[in-house]
Structures are given as structure tokens and as C-alpha cells.
Design an enzyme around this catalytic site. Structure first.
Site, PDB file in Angstrom:
ATOM      1  N   CYS A 186       0.850  -1.209   0.014  1.00 46.40           N
ATOM      2  CA  CYS A 186       0.058   0.019  -0.049  1.00 46.40           C
ATOM      3  C   CYS A 186       0.733   1.266  -0.009  1.00 46.40           C
ATOM      4  O   CYS A 186       0.271   2.527  -0.176  1.00 46.40           O
ATOM      5  CB  CYS A 186      -0.876   0.106   1.135  1.00 46.40           C
ATOM      6  N   ASP A 236       2.678   2.314   2.494  1.00 43.30           N
ATOM      7  CA  ASP A 236       3.195   3.012   3.942  1.00 43.30           C
ATOM      8  C   ASP A 236       2.995   1.998   4.922  1.00 43.30           C
ATOM      9  O   ASP A 236       2.141   1.106   5.254  1.00 43.30           O
ATOM     10  CB  ASP A 236       2.294   4.150   4.585  1.00 43.30           C
ATOM     11  N   CYS A 241       4.586   8.300   2.600  1.00 46.90           N
ATOM     12  CA  CYS A 241       4.657   9.813   2.164  1.00 46.90           C
ATOM     13  C   CYS A 241       4.828  10.753   3.101  1.00 46.90           C
ATOM     14  O   CYS A 241       5.156  10.547   4.032  1.00 46.90           O
ATOM     15  CB  CYS A 241       3.247   9.901   1.321  1.00 46.90           C
ATOM     16  N   CYS A 286      -3.466   8.279   6.609  1.00 43.70           N
ATOM     17  CA  CYS A 286      -1.808   8.146   7.370  1.00 43.70           C
ATOM     18  C   CYS A 286      -2.120   8.615   8.878  1.00 43.70           C
ATOM     19  O   CYS A 286      -1.590   7.860   9.648  1.00 43.70           O
ATOM     20  CB  CYS A 286      -0.988   9.204   6.785  1.00 43.70           C
TER      21      CYS A 286
END
Ligand SMILES: Cc1ncc(COP(=O)(O)O)c(C=O)c1O
Lengths: 141, 392
Positions: free
Chosen positions: A33, A35, A58, A102
Site C-alpha cells: 500500500c 506505507d 509519503c 496516514c
């Protein structure tokens, strides 16, 4: 695209690296994915005396990891478990909609580390710990 | 920004000063409508027609085969939908590739919803479409083959002349998205047996918002933009005179000294590739090693994610791009990198540096100095790298 706070935590991440004497480690997300967050904690008398992270991801993934570690440092386990992704986002002055996941990962990583703490002690956690469905990239949408 | 090192020339290019100069009068005193019969209108018309000659000459076409459009995406849309509509009675099958630009892919998807069938040919690990696979995919109801000339992400140049010959032999219309190719590599529609070709001015130092579709005489895609009689009544709308003039000027500048330019840019490309390969471990060059756009460099850096890489490069004054999910605006990394067979995690760590004629060796040196540190900094932060380090 990102707030100044996000850029600050991305370019000068706090608490980054491994913690040599960690007694709680939680990892969430997966490489597919894009992360992965890994949180290290040193917990003494139910207090998170030290915390650090390593993140593959990211800018928002790095910034939310950094902010989340700041927010639980010195806190009790109980307080740390109350940390929500919303609180992390607010502390960063917001995230673009596509990056909200995130902050969810950051919340889950904190929870995962605390779950690991109790697992290592071999005791049932005295409170509910939120675990994640990290196998699926779309779980955090 | 001062001292910006701009290495995103596949996204867009800086307007050439001579192009701006050529355009200026058409924003001011030369404001006539090319459809008007008085002198002011006629001089605008002449400007449009001489730009058409410039564009035609650059690709080996006749001026009557060039239609100006609002952008490269419009040219792709028109070519594909126009042939689909014009030929649907003959058949509803289209052949394309897995690595096309979204301007082609999303157009094809819209046709699929209308009952067309599309074969997306796979590419090899270098991003090449095999001409044999094109031949094998042709059916009696195949009406169109659309395969890009050069890929925007990995720079791979496709065997267009071979595919064109196959299309011709089978009587199937052949369109190519040459948006990345025109102005960067030699293009000749006759030699390559191309029936339709899309281009876009901002990729070769012209203005944004102007493109063109080459349509070989005799090929008649259905009209896409209805209205006035502009563009020989095939594409309505008062001409964007200044931009058309700019496109004409830019294409003649870009193709005028093409081989020297290609030599200069590909020398910088090879220097950058070699430098990265020498200084940074755990990397993969994406795209064909030799058949690639002169300015394209695309690497995957293991254990790190592309958007972080772009942000740190940006903080250091370098503009680049990536195929990671975080930059593609979706949850999946670029369809091009996945089509090469790269695993998701490797695709997430991709970086495209695209060189233009204005870049210098000093700039490349600066990037070669910055990049290893940036990559190392992100790797030191990455739990994936930790595992590898521990195994070493
Ligand atoms: C291969 C390719 N096709 C089409 C386009 C779209 O061109 P435009 O931006 O002029 O619509 C681009 C630009 O990004 C491209 O690289």
C-alpha cells in the site's frame, strides 16, 4: 498541498529512529500500500517514558508518525490510547483528504505498540485496544 | 524560485523565449478573427496557416492533414472516439497497450461502457509492446490500433514503424499518441505508416492548451467539436491564434536541430543514469536501457516512497515526479510501472527525472550530490531498510 506544520514535521521529524531499550514495538501498514509505520516505546509504570518511530511512506505518513510520537511522549498508556487520528490531524493543521488514512495508521501504530507491551508481559490488556485491518490498502479510506 | 533545477520536462517545458516573441503580436495588435474577410482577419488566418505548415513539415505530413486542438488530450479523444463512431458498423474492437496515457486509457474505458471491446496488450519488462502481439490481436472486427510512440513515465520508445506496417497490411486505422515523442525524437508519419497522431505544444517549449491531431488524407474520424467551419469544418471554435503561432514556432525550433539536441540531452541522461547507478545501491532503472526518450531517467529506489523523495528534492530546489500512489492521486502506484511487472512496493519508490535542452551538466552534478543523501536519509527512516541492513 501540505500545511506548514506537516512540512515541518516531515522535514524535521521528531523522535525518528530505533529505540534500543524499547519494551513495546508496534508495526502497521504494508509495503504494497505504500506505507508502514513502526513505533517503539519504552514504558515504565504505565508511562511512555520514551517513544520513537520508523516510517516508510509519503510526507503525511512521516509527519503523522512524528506528531503522534510527540503527542504520546510522557503520557500514561490510558491517555495514549485515547489519541485519535483526528487529534493528530488537528495538531498538524489538517491533512489533504487523500492523506487522512496516514493519521489513522498513526493512531493504529500507537495502539499496536501498546498491545505489544501487554503481549510481552503475557497479560490481557486491562482496556480495549483498537487493532487494524492492515492487510487491505483500502481499509483506511 | 531561484536556482530551481527543473527536471520535470516530461510534465511540461519552459516556453522558449522566441516562441513568446512570435506569439506576442497575436495577443495585442493582431487580434483579428481568422474567419473575417478584412485585412486584420486575413493576417490572422495567414499566421494560422503558416503554423500549420510548420507542424506538418515537422512530422512529414501535408498541411491539410493537420488539425489544431485544445490540447494533446483532445487530440487523443477525438482520434479514438472519432474512429470508433465512424467505423462502428464495421466492428467494435480496438487494440491498445497497458501503458498508455490516461488521455487514451480513460477514453477507451468510456468506449468499453458503450459496447466496444478493447484488447490492452501487455508490455515486456522494459515497457515494449511486441509487434507480433499486435498482429496476433487483430480480428475481422478490429477498427483501430492505438499505441503510444513514447511513454511519458519510463521513456520507452515503441516499435511504431513495425506496428504501422502491420496495421496497414490489415487495413486497420493506426493512431499513435506522440505527445512525448514529437520534438524529442524523429517522427515521420509516412515512413511510420501512421494514420493519426496526437501532439501537444507544451511538451516542446510551446504554450499549454494547444495541440494538434494529424489525420491522414482519406481517414475520416467523426467530428468531435461541432460548430463553425474552422479547421476545414472538422473542428469548430475560433482559433487560438497566438497559441497556434506559438506551436508552429516551437515545433520548428524543436525539430530544426533535433539531432544535436538529442545528442546533448541523451549525454546528460546517460551521465545521470551512470551517476545514480554508481552512487546508490538497491535501485532499478525503469524503461528500456537504450530505446528511450533522450531526456528520460526513471529509477525505483527500494525501501522508500516516491512522494517523500519528491518533497525532499523540492526542499532542495529540484523539481521531479514519481509514479507512487501518493502522487498518482489514487491508492495504487502507476499503471505503467505495474505493467512492467514491478511489485507495488518497488513501484511506490519510483522517481522520474526528465531532462530538457535548458538543463546543464552542473545541474546534473548537483542532483548527483543531493540525491544519494536524500535517499539515504529516507532509508534510515524506513523499517523496510532496517530488515535488509540487519541481514547484511
Ligand atoms: C503521452 C501523453 N499523452 C497525452 C498527454 C496529454 O497532453 P495535454 O496535457 O496537452 O492534454 C500527455 C501529457 O501529459 C502525455 O504525456
Amino acid at each position: 498541498m501540505y500545511s506548514e506544520k506537516v512540512m515541518d514535521h516531515f522535514s524535521n521529524p521528531r523522535n525518528v529512529g530505533e529505540l534500543a531499550d524499547a519494551n513495546a514495538i508496534g508495526q502497521v501498514g504494508n509495503a504494497k500500500c505504500g506505507d508502514i509505520m513502526k513505533i517503539y516505546m519504552k514504558i515504565e509504570n504505565d508511562i511512555i517514558v520514551d517513544v520513537s518511530f520508523k516510517t516508510f511512506g509519503c510526507g503525511a505518513a512521516v509527519a503523522t508518525s512524528s506528531m503522534a510520537t510527540e503527542m504520546v511522549k510522557g503520557k500514561s498508556i490510558e491517555e495514549a490510547l485515547k489519541l485519535t487520528n483526528k487529534a493528530v490531524m488537528e495538531a498538524l493543521d489538517g491533512l489533504p483528504p487523500a492523506k487522512v488514512h496516514c493519521s489513522v495508521l498513526a493512531e493504529e501504530a500507537i495502539n499496536a505498540a501498546i498491545a505489544d507491551y501487554y503481549a510481552r508481559l503475557g497479560i490481557e490488556p486491562p482496556m480495549e485496544i483498537r487493532t487494524c485491518k492492515c492487510g487491505d490498502c483500502h481499509a483506511h479510506e | 524560485m531561484t536556482n530551481l533545477i527543473y527536471l520535470d520536462n516530461s510534465a511540461t517545458t519552459p516556453l522558449h523565449p522566441e516562441v513568446l516573441q512570435a506569439m506576442m503580436p497575436y495577443f495585442t495588435e493582431e487580434y483579428g478573427n481568422p474567419s473575417s474577410i478584412y485585412g486584420l482577419g486575413q493576417s490572422a488566418k495567414e499566421a494560422v496557416e503558416s503554423a500549420r505548415v510548420q507542424v506538418a513539415e515537422a512530422i512529414g505530413a501535408k498541411p491539410t492533414e493537420i488539425y489544431f486542438t485544445g490540447c494533446g488530450s483532445e487530440a487523443d479523444n477525438w482520434a479514438i472516439k472519432g474512429i470508433a463512431k465512424a467505423r462502428e458498423k464495421k466492428g467494435k474492437h480496438i487494440i491498445s497497450s497497458a501503458i498508455e496515457h490516461h488521455a487514451v486509457l480513460h477514453t477507451l474505458e468510456s468506449l468499453e461502457k458503450q459496447g466496444f471491446e478493447v484488447t490492452y496488450l501487455p508490455v515486456d519488462s522494459d515497457g515494449k509492446v511486441s509487434p507480433e502481439s499486435v498482429k496476433a490481436a487483430i480480428r475481422p472486427d478490429t477498427i483501430l490500433i492505438t499505441i503510444m510512440m513514447a511513454n511519458n513515465e519510463i521513456g520507452t520508445i515503441e516499435p511504431i514503424a513495425e506496428i504501422g506496417a502491420i496495421a496497414k497490411e490489415h487495413g486497420v486505422v493506426f493512431h499513435t499518441d506522440a505527445v512525448q515523442a514529437v520534438g524529442s525524437v524523429p517522427v515521420n508519419v509516412a515512413e511510420m505508416s501512421i494514420d493519426m497522431l496526437s501532439m501537444s505544444a507544451h511538451k516542446f517549449r510551446g504554450p499549454k492548451g494547444i495541440g494538434a491531431l494529424y489525420v491522414k488524407n482519406g481517414i475520416r474520424p467523426e467530428i468531435f467539436m461541432h460548430g463553425g467551419a474552422q479547421e476545414r469544418a472538422r473542428r469548430a471554435g475560433t482559433e487560438n491564434v497566438a497559441s497556434i503561432v506559438g506551436m508552429g514556432k516551437a515545433i520548428s525550433l524543436a525539430t530544426g536541430a533535433l539531432s544535436e539536441k538529442m545528442q546533448k540531452i541523451s549525454a546528460l541522461r546517460d551521465y545521470l543514469i551512470a551517476g545514480i547507478q554508481e552512487k546508490i545501491p538497491y535501485i532499478k532503472l525503469n524503461g528500456h536501457p537504450t530505446d528511450r526518450l533522450p531526456g528520460n531517467v526513471n529509477f525505483s529506489f527500494q525501501f522508500i516512497e516516491g512522494e517523500s523523495l519528491l518533497l525532499l528534492l523540492d526542499l532542495n530546489g529540484v523539481a521531479a515526479s514519481s509514479g507512487s500512489a501518493c502522487t498518482s492521486g489514487s491508492l495504487d502506484p502507476s499503471h505503467v510501472l505495474l505493467a512492467l511487472g514491478l511489485p507495488h512496493e518497488i513501484a511506490h519508490g519510483s522517481l522520474r527525472l526528465s531532462i530538457g535542452e535548458q538543463n546543464t551538466k552542473e545541474e546534473i552534478d548537483k542532483v548527483l550530490e543531493l540525491l544519494p543523501n536524500i535517499v539515504q536519509r529516507l532509508r534510515d527512516m524506513s523499517p523496510l531498510y532496517e530488515q535488509v541492513k540487519n541481514q547484511e
